[in-house]
Design an enzyme around this catalytic site. Structure first.
Site, PDB file in Angstrom:
ATOM      1  N   CYS A   4     -35.839   2.438 -78.479  1.00 42.52           N
ATOM      2  CA  CYS A   4     -36.645   1.283 -78.866  1.00 42.52           C
ATOM      3  C   CYS A   4     -35.809   0.274 -79.665  1.00 42.52           C
ATOM      4  O   CYS A   4     -34.883  -0.316 -79.143  1.00 42.52           O
ATOM      5  CB  CYS A   4     -37.904   1.735 -79.600  1.00 42.52           C
ATOM      6  SG  CYS A   4     -39.175   0.441 -79.702  1.00 42.52           S
ATOM      7  N   HIS A  57     -40.415   5.040 -75.567  1.00 39.21           N
ATOM      8  CA  HIS A  57     -40.373   6.153 -76.529  1.00 39.21           C
ATOM      9  C   HIS A  57     -40.428   7.477 -75.769  1.00 39.21           C
ATOM     10  O   HIS A  57     -41.505   7.893 -75.326  1.00 39.21           O
ATOM     11  CB  HIS A  57     -41.554   6.067 -77.497  1.00 39.21           C
ATOM     12  CG  HIS A  57     -41.448   4.960 -78.478  1.00 39.21           C
ATOM     13  ND1 HIS A  57     -40.805   5.095 -79.688  1.00 39.21           N
ATOM     14  CD2 HIS A  57     -41.884   3.682 -78.421  1.00 39.21           C
ATOM     15  CE1 HIS A  57     -40.861   3.950 -80.343  1.00 39.21           C
ATOM     16  NE2 HIS A  57     -41.505   3.080 -79.594  1.00 39.21           N
ATOM     17  N   GLU A  80     -40.313  10.417 -76.937  1.00 43.03           N
ATOM     18  CA  GLU A  80     -41.124  11.388 -77.682  1.00 43.03           C
ATOM     19  C   GLU A  80     -42.622  11.191 -77.460  1.00 43.03           C
ATOM     20  O   GLU A  80     -43.421  12.067 -77.802  1.00 43.03           O
ATOM     21  CB  GLU A  80     -40.789  11.324 -79.178  1.00 43.03           C
ATOM     22  CG  GLU A  80     -41.374  10.152 -79.944  1.00 43.03           C
ATOM     23  CD  GLU A  80     -40.613   8.845 -79.774  1.00 43.03           C
ATOM     24  OE1 GLU A  80     -40.958   7.883 -80.477  1.00 43.03           O
ATOM     25  OE2 GLU A  80     -39.682   8.789 -78.943  1.00 43.03           O
TER      26      GLU A  80
END
EC number: 4.3.2.10
Length: 213
Positions: free
Chosen positions: A82, A192, A194
């Site tokens: 990011c 992202h 995650e």
């Protein structure tokens, strides 16, 4: 045992990323750290980030982590996430213009405010938030990830690398934009991992097996 450092400069979903890595790599020592020596001891490094680029660069320079990131990029695999991806470029127009790390030639630009939704004709919202398909290049970091797999994004700015060869993934949100870049030991994504469920975990798995270059 392999080791991985997640750079802590006060901006990023550090524990979320650490938990995601732990999920796919029980045999990896994971350190969340702002200590240059600890970061430079790691076999691989993740450079995350959320927020504004001006504060990001200020903190990196204040702590000396800008030099650490440059050293890591020259010697071992580095994954930018990011804002961490945007900071790798030369310049961002955010915060009235900010010089970045310059590890990948290119710039960071804000999405236009008048992008039409192809379905409704209404203006698309900025920030770009939610799931989007990534059309990716051939690279070891995409192993076992389907073409046009969907990942989770939250951003108002996007990168444009100066070298076409550095573009490793493309998305469309009103315009085509670069969603991943790769050069030598560097790989970075705008989304992202995650927060991207199975595909994001696979990308992190690939990072733990990738030796750079």
């Amino acid at each position: 045992m392999n080791s991985l450092a997640i750079i802590d400069y006060g901006m990023g979903n550090l524990h979320s990323i650490a938990k995601a890595v732990e999920h796919v790599a029980a045999d990896t020592r994971i350190h969340i750290s702002a200590d240059p020596a600890r970061i430079l001891e790691a076999d691989r490094v993740i450079f995350p980030g959320v927020g504004a680029i001006g504060h990001c660069m200020q903190e990196l320079q204040r702590t000396g982590l800008d030099a650490v990131i440059r050293e890591v990029a020259a010697s071992r695999p580095l994954l930018g996430v990011c804002l961490g991806m945007q900071a790798l470029m030369e310049h961002s127009e955010e915060n009235n213009g900010i010089g970045c790390l310059g590890l990948i030639p290119g710039r960071v630009t804000r999405f236009p405010t008048d992008m039409p939704d192809p379905l409704t004709g209404a203006s698309l919202k900025v920030p770009h938030m939610g799931w989007n398909a990534v059309h990716h290049s051939e690279h070891p970091m995409w192993r076992d990830i389907a073409q046009d797999e969907r990942f989770y994004f939250v951003h108002s700015y996007y990168v444009t690398p100066a070298r076409a060869a550095d573009q490793a993934g493309v998305c469309n949100y009103g315009i085509d934009f670069t969603s991943a870049v790769a050069h030598a030991n560097l790989f970075a994504v705008q989304f992202h991992p995650e927060k991207s469920q199975h595909a994001g975990l696979q990308l992190l798995t690939n990072f733990l097996q990738w030796n750079g270059n």
